[in-house]
Scaffold this active site. Sequence first.
Site, PDB file in Angstrom:
ATOM      1  N   PRO A  10      22.266  45.337  41.497  1.00 22.41           N
ATOM      2  CA  PRO A  10      21.201  45.415  42.489  1.00 22.41           C
ATOM      3  C   PRO A  10      21.638  45.924  43.867  1.00 22.41           C
ATOM      4  O   PRO A  10      22.711  45.567  44.345  1.00 22.41           O
ATOM      5  CB  PRO A  10      20.687  43.974  42.594  1.00 22.41           C
ATOM      6  CG  PRO A  10      21.715  43.128  41.937  1.00 22.41           C
ATOM      7  CD  PRO A  10      22.415  43.997  40.944  1.00 22.41           C
ATOM      8  N   ASN A  11      20.783  46.729  44.426  1.00 17.43           N
ATOM      9  CA  ASN A  11      20.922  47.312  45.773  1.00 17.43           C
ATOM     10  C   ASN A  11      21.956  48.436  45.873  1.00 17.43           C
ATOM     11  O   ASN A  11      22.071  49.074  46.912  1.00 17.43           O
ATOM     12  CB  ASN A  11      21.233  46.217  46.820  1.00 17.43           C
ATOM     13  CG  ASN A  11      20.131  45.187  46.899  1.00 17.43           C
ATOM     14  OD1 ASN A  11      18.963  45.536  47.078  1.00 17.43           O
ATOM     15  ND2 ASN A  11      20.466  43.912  46.752  1.00 17.43           N
ATOM     16  N   ARG A  18      22.825  52.000  52.803  1.00 17.22           N
ATOM     17  CA  ARG A  18      22.920  50.533  52.836  1.00 17.22           C
ATOM     18  C   ARG A  18      24.143  50.087  53.636  1.00 17.22           C
ATOM     19  O   ARG A  18      25.272  50.394  53.260  1.00 17.22           O
ATOM     20  CB  ARG A  18      23.031  50.000  51.406  1.00 17.22           C
ATOM     21  CG  ARG A  18      23.209  48.503  51.330  1.00 17.22           C
ATOM     22  CD  ARG A  18      23.605  48.039  49.935  1.00 17.22           C
ATOM     23  NE  ARG A  18      23.769  46.608  49.908  1.00 17.22           N
ATOM     24  CZ  ARG A  18      24.321  45.932  48.915  1.00 17.22           C
ATOM     25  NH1 ARG A  18      24.741  46.565  47.846  1.00 17.22           N
ATOM     26  NH2 ARG A  18      24.439  44.624  48.976  1.00 17.22           N
ATOM     27  N   TYR A  23      29.690  49.462  53.287  1.00 17.46           N
ATOM     28  CA  TYR A  23      29.750  50.197  52.020  1.00 17.46           C
ATOM     29  C   TYR A  23      29.982  51.701  52.177  1.00 17.46           C
ATOM     30  O   TYR A  23      30.069  52.409  51.170  1.00 17.46           O
ATOM     31  CB  TYR A  23      28.454  49.945  51.228  1.00 17.46           C
ATOM     32  CG  TYR A  23      28.250  48.477  50.889  1.00 17.46           C
ATOM     33  CD1 TYR A  23      29.096  47.837  49.991  1.00 17.46           C
ATOM     34  CD2 TYR A  23      27.230  47.729  51.480  1.00 17.46           C
ATOM     35  CE1 TYR A  23      28.932  46.490  49.683  1.00 17.46           C
ATOM     36  CE2 TYR A  23      27.047  46.381  51.172  1.00 17.46           C
ATOM     37  CZ  TYR A  23      27.907  45.773  50.277  1.00 17.46           C
ATOM     38  OH  TYR A  23      27.755  44.441  49.967  1.00 17.46           O
ATOM     39  N   ASN A  72      30.154  47.220  38.605  1.00 17.57           N
ATOM     40  CA  ASN A  72      29.999  46.551  39.900  1.00 17.57           C
ATOM     41  C   ASN A  72      28.727  45.715  39.781  1.00 17.57           C
ATOM     42  O   ASN A  72      27.626  46.246  39.913  1.00 17.57           O
ATOM     43  CB  ASN A  72      29.882  47.564  41.033  1.00 17.57           C
ATOM     44  CG  ASN A  72      29.820  46.870  42.396  1.00 17.57           C
ATOM     45  OD1 ASN A  72      29.536  45.672  42.480  1.00 17.57           O
ATOM     46  ND2 ASN A  72      30.062  47.622  43.448  1.00 17.57           N
ATOM     47  N   ALA A  75      25.335  41.608  43.679  1.00 15.49           N
ATOM     48  CA  ALA A  75      25.068  40.186  43.943  1.00 15.49           C
ATOM     49  C   ALA A  75      25.074  39.342  42.668  1.00 15.49           C
ATOM     50  O   ALA A  75      25.360  38.143  42.721  1.00 15.49           O
ATOM     51  CB  ALA A  75      23.738  40.027  44.679  1.00 15.49           C
ATOM     52  N   GLU A  99      35.760  44.834  36.366  1.00 17.94           N
ATOM     53  CA  GLU A  99      34.855  44.477  37.466  1.00 17.94           C
ATOM     54  C   GLU A  99      35.365  45.145  38.744  1.00 17.94           C
ATOM     55  O   GLU A  99      36.556  45.029  39.055  1.00 17.94           O
ATOM     56  CB  GLU A  99      34.849  42.951  37.636  1.00 17.94           C
ATOM     57  CG  GLU A  99      34.014  42.459  38.810  1.00 17.94           C
ATOM     58  CD  GLU A  99      34.170  40.941  39.031  1.00 17.94           C
ATOM     59  OE1 GLU A  99      34.657  40.227  38.112  1.00 17.94           O
ATOM     60  OE2 GLU A  99      33.820  40.489  40.127  1.00 17.94           O
ATOM     61  N   HIS A 101      34.505  46.151  43.031  1.00 20.58           N
ATOM     62  CA  HIS A 101      33.691  45.959  44.235  1.00 20.58           C
ATOM     63  C   HIS A 101      34.147  46.955  45.291  1.00 20.58           C
ATOM     64  O   HIS A 101      35.353  47.227  45.412  1.00 20.58           O
ATOM     65  CB  HIS A 101      33.835  44.534  44.773  1.00 20.58           C
ATOM     66  CG  HIS A 101      33.371  43.512  43.790  1.00 20.58           C
ATOM     67  ND1 HIS A 101      32.043  43.229  43.598  1.00 20.58           N
ATOM     68  CD2 HIS A 101      34.064  42.758  42.906  1.00 20.58           C
ATOM     69  CE1 HIS A 101      31.931  42.326  42.639  1.00 20.58           C
ATOM     70  NE2 HIS A 101      33.139  42.022  42.193  1.00 20.58           N
ATOM     71  N   ARG A 108      34.638  38.153  53.055  1.00 20.46           N
ATOM     72  CA  ARG A 108      33.273  38.124  53.594  1.00 20.46           C
ATOM     73  C   ARG A 108      32.713  36.696  53.560  1.00 20.46           C
ATOM     74  O   ARG A 108      33.468  35.742  53.715  1.00 20.46           O
ATOM     75  CB  ARG A 108      32.415  39.132  52.817  1.00 20.46           C
ATOM     76  CG  ARG A 108      32.957  40.572  52.939  1.00 20.46           C
ATOM     77  CD  ARG A 108      32.137  41.564  52.163  1.00 20.46           C
ATOM     78  NE  ARG A 108      30.769  41.609  52.662  1.00 20.46           N
ATOM     79  CZ  ARG A 108      29.756  42.180  52.004  1.00 20.46           C
ATOM     80  NH1 ARG A 108      29.996  42.775  50.838  1.00 20.46           N
ATOM     81  NH2 ARG A 108      28.539  42.180  52.506  1.00 20.46           N
TER      82      ARG A 108
HETATM   83  C1  DQA Z   1      29.593  44.207  46.168  1.00 23.68           C
HETATM   84  C2  DQA Z   1      29.888  42.848  46.821  1.00 23.68           C
HETATM   85  C3  DQA Z   1      28.773  41.858  46.514  1.00 23.68           C
HETATM   86  O1  DQA Z   1      29.042  40.603  47.147  1.00 23.68           O
HETATM   87  C4  DQA Z   1      27.446  42.386  47.048  1.00 23.68           C
HETATM   88  O2  DQA Z   1      26.403  41.496  46.694  1.00 23.68           O
HETATM   89  C5  DQA Z   1      27.148  43.775  46.633  1.00 23.68           C
HETATM   90  C6  DQA Z   1      28.240  44.744  46.591  1.00 23.68           C
HETATM   91  C7  DQA Z   1      30.638  45.278  46.555  1.00 23.68           C
HETATM   92  O3  DQA Z   1      30.702  46.280  45.865  1.00 23.68           O
HETATM   93  O4  DQA Z   1      31.357  45.124  47.544  1.00 23.68           O
HETATM   94  O5  DQA Z   1      26.008  44.130  46.417  1.00 23.68           O
HETATM   95  O6  DQA Z   1      29.642  44.048  44.755  1.00 23.68           O
END
Ligand code: DQA
Length: 145
Positions: A10-11, A18, A23, A72, A75, A99, A101, A108
């Site tokens: 998501p997002n 964003r 990011y 990835n 959230a 996985e 990120h 964070r």
């Molecule tokens: C994320 C880190 C997560 O905590 C966050 O909710 C994201 C992006 C990252 O790529 O740094 O949406 O996965």
Amino acid sequence: MKRVLVLNGPNLGRLGTREPEIYGTASLEDLTKLLSADAPDWQIDVRQSDAEPELMGWLHEATDSKTPVIINPAAFTHYSYALRDAVAMLSSAGVPVIEVHISNPHAREEFRRDSVISPVATGVIAGFGFDSYRLALHYLITLDK
Ligand code: DQA
């Protein structure tokens, strides 16, 4: 042709605009170009969804076709047991699932420090921007040699 599924939660479809201070300013389209340039003889299938069932369907597809996955979970990382179970199925089928990120979640907010996915992933790479994905791909390429 070797194939990898690069799944984004998501997002992450909003990458580029964003929270650029966290990011960066590159989009998922840019990510696809980067990964394709790194591995011209691989089919790089980058997908994104804000919906848990869609991501799970893709993980099931990868399990059935034994396709390695870079994911990835965004959230969902922090609370989706459904996604975790789908990742566990892939791992238990002997298929690598990494996985990644973009940011370093450990640096964070407190709630980002827990990942329900990490215990069932093959490995975790975080904090290197899009290079997290590139390092994951590099691992898969190495595995293939
Ligand atoms: C994320 C880190 C997560 O905590 C966050 O909710 C994201 C992006 C990252 O790529 O740094 O949406 O996965």
